[in-house]
Design an enzyme around this catalytic site. Structure first.
Site, PDB file in Angstrom:
ATOM      1  N   ASN A 241      11.436   0.559   1.673  1.00  0.00           N
ATOM      2  CA  ASN A 241      10.322   1.447   1.943  1.00  0.00           C
ATOM      3  C   ASN A 241       9.549   1.097   3.220  1.00  0.00           C
ATOM      4  O   ASN A 241       8.851   1.947   3.767  1.00  0.00           O
ATOM      5  CB  ASN A 241       9.364   1.422   0.741  1.00  0.00           C
ATOM      6  CG  ASN A 241       8.071   2.148   1.021  1.00  0.00           C
ATOM      7  OD1 ASN A 241       8.021   3.377   1.020  1.00  0.00           O
ATOM      8  ND2 ASN A 241       7.005   1.387   1.270  1.00  0.00           N
TER       9      ASN A 241
ATOM     10  N   LYS B 162      14.875   7.488  10.753  1.00  0.00           N
ATOM     11  CA  LYS B 162      15.075   8.003   9.399  1.00  0.00           C
ATOM     12  C   LYS B 162      16.405   8.730   9.258  1.00  0.00           C
ATOM     13  O   LYS B 162      17.005   8.737   8.174  1.00  0.00           O
ATOM     14  CB  LYS B 162      13.912   8.924   9.012  1.00  0.00           C
ATOM     15  CG  LYS B 162      12.577   8.186   8.883  1.00  0.00           C
ATOM     16  CD  LYS B 162      12.657   7.075   7.846  1.00  0.00           C
ATOM     17  CE  LYS B 162      11.306   6.433   7.589  1.00  0.00           C
ATOM     18  NZ  LYS B 162      11.345   5.379   6.551  1.00  0.00           N
TER      19      LYS B 162
ATOM     20  N   TYR C  23      10.713   8.023  15.194  1.00  0.00           N
ATOM     21  CA  TYR C  23      10.660   8.028  13.726  1.00  0.00           C
ATOM     22  C   TYR C  23      11.809   8.857  13.152  1.00  0.00           C
ATOM     23  O   TYR C  23      12.490   8.430  12.215  1.00  0.00           O
ATOM     24  CB  TYR C  23       9.321   8.588  13.277  1.00  0.00           C
ATOM     25  CG  TYR C  23       9.057   8.495  11.790  1.00  0.00           C
ATOM     26  CD1 TYR C  23       8.718   7.269  11.206  1.00  0.00           C
ATOM     27  CD2 TYR C  23       9.123   9.621  10.983  1.00  0.00           C
ATOM     28  CE1 TYR C  23       8.462   7.176   9.853  1.00  0.00           C
ATOM     29  CE2 TYR C  23       8.868   9.539   9.614  1.00  0.00           C
ATOM     30  CZ  TYR C  23       8.535   8.315   9.061  1.00  0.00           C
ATOM     31  OH  TYR C  23       8.288   8.233   7.715  1.00  0.00           O
TER      32      TYR C  23
ATOM     33  N   ARG D 266       0.842  -1.195   0.000  1.00  0.00           N
ATOM     34  CA  ARG D 266       0.000   0.000   0.000  1.00  0.00           C
ATOM     35  C   ARG D 266       0.877   1.246   0.000  1.00  0.00           C
ATOM     36  O   ARG D 266       2.104   1.166   0.119  1.00  0.00           O
ATOM     37  CB  ARG D 266      -0.923   0.013   1.222  1.00  0.00           C
ATOM     38  CG  ARG D 266      -0.211   0.005   2.552  1.00  0.00           C
ATOM     39  CD  ARG D 266      -1.164  -0.199   3.712  1.00  0.00           C
ATOM     40  NE  ARG D 266      -0.477  -0.274   4.991  1.00  0.00           N
ATOM     41  CZ  ARG D 266      -0.231   0.770   5.785  1.00  0.00           C
ATOM     42  NH1 ARG D 266      -0.613   1.972   5.407  1.00  0.00           N
ATOM     43  NH2 ARG D 266       0.394   0.619   6.940  1.00  0.00           N
TER      44      ARG D 266
END
Length: 255
Positions: free
Chosen positions: A98, A167, A163, A20
């Site tokens: 991803n 990243k 997060y 998705r």
């Protein structure tokens, strides 16, 4: 455009977290460009949907496509995922890391398990897939490792320390991979999306979206296709002299 005249010259790609959102559109755009594609979901629960999507890629674009359930946070499953892609296509030219999750809270209220879960999937999962793929790509002396970072990893964001850390770590990992693998004709680059219309941003209220859009010079959230097209470029032959870079795709938000 990738040469698709024979299976020997056709390139192949693995896109993690591609059932998705951004990953799904990346898989579509790579298939459209002629790549064989391995679609990945995180568990057996989503495998039926991922398989249906994979079948549609093969039918719509005339490429080979498989779906594999694997939790990239687990080294053995990440390694098996890469092996399955190699077995299906005979080689593996592109890996798009991803897969990612969020567990947002202010640091003072963030549970240790919420921090660990995000690091495990977003950063360690990327490491696991890169480690497995790097061995294949170095041996075949060709490859593209493309990591999904975020503008949050470059600038931070309140309520997203886990997060942002994950990243930011992806960027450091990418730079190191670029230096380690360049002599083997393997590039490593990262993409840092800004605010993109996905399930994650759907959780924002209309008022929040309007306020954020006002801060973006182009005046809107990005589309998943904006990110996917950047991936296709970095995966291409034309990008062979680009490595160790972070391509920010955020409508000018970082300016």
């Amino acid at each position: 455009m990738v040469d698709t005249e024979t299976t020997e010259t056709r390139r192949s790609a693995l896109v993690t977290g591609s059932a998705r959102g951004i990953g799904r559109e990346v898989a579509v755009q790579l298939a459209r460009a002629g790549y064989d594609v391995c679609v990945n979901c995180s568990s057996d629960k989503g495998l039926a949907d991922a398989t249906a999507f994979s079948d549609s890629l093969a039918a719509d674009y005339g490429v080979r496509s498989i779906a594999v359930a694997a939790n990239v946070a687990l080294a053995d499953e990440a390694r098996e995922l890469v092996e399955r892609a190699c077995e299906a296509f005979g080689r593996l030219d592109v890996v798009v890391n991803n897969a990612g999750i969020t567990r947002d809270k202010l640091v003072a209220r963030m549970k240790e398990e919420d921090f660990d879960a995000v690091i495990d999937v977003n950063l360690k999962g990327t490491f696991n897939c890169c480690k497995a793929a790097a061995k294949v790509m170095a041996k075949q002396r060709y490859g593209r490792l493309i990591q999904m970072s975020s503008v949050v990893g470059l600038h931070g964001n309140a309520g997203q320390a886990n997060y942002a850390a994950s990243k930011a770590g992806v960027v450091g990992l990418t730079l190191s991979l670029a230096k380690e693998l360049a002599s083997r004709n393997v590039t490593a680059n990262a993409i840092a999306p800004g605010f993109i219309e996905t399930d994650m941003t759907d959780a924002l209220s209309d008022a929040q979206k309007e306020a954020i859009a006002k801060e973006i010079p182009v005046g809107r959230f990005g589309h998943v296709s904006d990110i996917a097209r950047a991936v296709v470029f970095l995966a291409s032959e034309e990008a062979g002299y680009i490595t160790g870079q972070v391509l920010t795709v955020d409508g000018g938000l970082s300016l």
